[in-house]
Design a protein around this motif. Structure first.
Motif, mmCIF file in Angstrom:
data_model
loop_
_atom_site.group_PDB
_atom_site.id
_atom_site.type_symbol
_atom_site.label_atom_id
_atom_site.label_comp_id
_atom_site.label_asym_id
_atom_site.label_seq_id
_atom_site.Cartn_x
_atom_site.Cartn_y
_atom_site.Cartn_z
ATOM 1 N N SER A 174 0.864 -1.185 0.000
ATOM 2 C CA SER A 174 0.000 0.000 0.000
ATOM 3 C C SER A 174 0.898 1.231 0.000
ATOM 4 O O SER A 174 1.821 1.323 0.804
ATOM 5 C CB SER A 174 -0.894 0.014 1.239
ATOM 6 N N ILE A 175 0.612 2.161 -0.905
ATOM 7 C CA ILE A 175 1.500 3.319 -1.057
ATOM 8 C C ILE A 175 0.787 4.655 -0.843
ATOM 9 O O ILE A 175 1.346 5.706 -1.163
ATOM 10 C CB ILE A 175 2.183 3.322 -2.440
ATOM 11 N N GLY A 176 -0.421 4.606 -0.298
ATOM 12 C CA GLY A 176 -1.117 5.866 -0.047
ATOM 13 C C GLY A 176 -2.613 5.693 -0.014
ATOM 14 O O GLY A 176 -3.121 4.581 0.117
ATOM 15 N N LYS A 177 -3.308 6.809 -0.143
ATOM 16 C CA LYS A 177 -4.765 6.824 -0.131
ATOM 17 C C LYS A 177 -5.276 7.555 -1.378
ATOM 18 O O LYS A 177 -4.577 8.407 -1.948
ATOM 19 C CB LYS A 177 -5.280 7.558 1.114
ATOM 20 N N VAL A 178 -6.504 7.242 -1.780
ATOM 21 C CA VAL A 178 -7.089 7.879 -2.964
ATOM 22 C C VAL A 178 -7.207 9.392 -2.781
ATOM 23 O O VAL A 178 -7.181 10.150 -3.750
ATOM 24 C CB VAL A 178 -8.467 7.251 -3.274
ATOM 25 N N SER A 179 -7.307 9.832 -1.533
ATOM 26 C CA SER A 179 -7.409 11.270 -1.264
ATOM 27 C C SER A 179 -6.101 12.012 -1.533
ATOM 28 O O SER A 179 -6.084 13.244 -1.618
ATOM 29 C CB SER A 179 -7.839 11.510 0.186
ATOM 30 N N PHE A 180 -4.992 11.282 -1.678
ATOM 31 C CA PHE A 180 -3.711 11.915 -1.976
ATOM 32 C C PHE A 180 -3.781 12.577 -3.360
ATOM 33 O O PHE A 180 -4.437 12.083 -4.271
ATOM 34 C CB PHE A 180 -2.579 10.875 -2.005
ATOM 35 N N ALA A 181 -3.045 13.654 -3.530
ATOM 36 C CA ALA A 181 -2.886 14.265 -4.853
ATOM 37 C C ALA A 181 -2.130 13.283 -5.752
ATOM 38 O O ALA A 181 -1.293 12.518 -5.267
ATOM 39 C CB ALA A 181 -2.113 15.569 -4.740
ATOM 40 N N PRO A 182 -2.411 13.273 -7.074
ATOM 41 C CA PRO A 182 -1.741 12.336 -7.978
ATOM 42 C C PRO A 182 -0.217 12.365 -7.867
ATOM 43 O O PRO A 182 0.441 11.320 -7.917
ATOM 44 C CB PRO A 182 -2.208 12.782 -9.367
#
Length: 232
Positions: A174-182
């Protein structure tokens, strides 16, 4: 086979059949195809050209994601009394030794990472039956058995992840969340891929990065062109 929901069909329609995307394109697209109502995790699945059954082809390592994982990580530090203040100051959620060992033996596992010291491993080792199956056992290779407990806690809280290839030759992370900026998803993905690239076993022959897929929780996978990733 389960029927696709309307949202899932819309997600699939946004991915072009047989197209292989650049990492930059994929990190933008993964946000568009996510249909969950919660803040889904963004994951990388990396198939490597290695045989994990061979000890000299096991790929395992640590990556510190520049933007963290977006997850709240509950850290338990099992240490000697002289290190308790250091662990607490670094942000550990639970700090102690004998009392927590007893709790774990009784079935308590409300934590995500265990950090301990070499001098405590004789006691912690007895928890193998509980921690081992849950992949919670501290390991010097992952930096969770150390005398620098404060640094270890800070690293974990700051986005350090431990990864290893599974028996089918795939690294899941897992490398982050969908809420992160691209761009944050991109930079986290790039960091992990570059770390894995440096860990290529000398005995591994042929293509090292067989395939890379980016997805979010319950979304279809987006195939990434390995040549679009710099430094691998």
């Amino acid at each position: 086979m389960a029927r696709l929901t309307k949202n899932q069909k819309q997600s699939l329609s946004k991915i072009e059949v047989d197209k292989i995307y650049s990492l930059d394109e994929a990190t933008k697209l993964v946000k568009e195809i996510t249909t969950t109502k919660f803040d889904a995790s963004v994951d990388l699945d990396i198939r490597l050209g290695v045989d994990p059954r061979k000890a000299n082809q096991m790929v395992r390592g640590i990556a510190v994601l520049p933007h963290g994982t977006g997850k709240t990580v509950r850290v338990l530090v099992l240490c000697t009394p002289d290190k308790e203040a250091e662990a607490t100051a670094a942000g550990a959620d639970f700090v102690g030794l004998d009392d927590y060992i007893t709790k774990i033996e009784q079935g308590w596992v409300d934590f995500d990472i265990v950090i301990t010291m070499p001098s405590c491993m004789a006691k912690v080792g007895k928890l193998g039956k509980v921690l081992g199956p849950r992949n919670l056992m501290p390991n010097p290779k992952s930096g969770t058995v150390t005398t620098e407990v404060g640094k270890a806690v800070s690293d974990v809280k700051g986005g350090k992840i431990d990864f290893k290839v599974d028996k089918t030759g795939i690294v899941h992370a897992s490398i982050g969340k969908v809420s992160f900026a691209p761009e944050k998803i991109y930079e986290n993905a790039l960091e992990l891929l570059q770390v894995i690239s440096k860990l290529k076993p000398s005995s591994a022959k042929g293509t090292y990065f067989q395939s890379i897929h980016l997805s979010s929780t319950m979304s279809p996978g987006i195939k990434i062109e390995t040549k679009s990733v710099s430094g691998i």
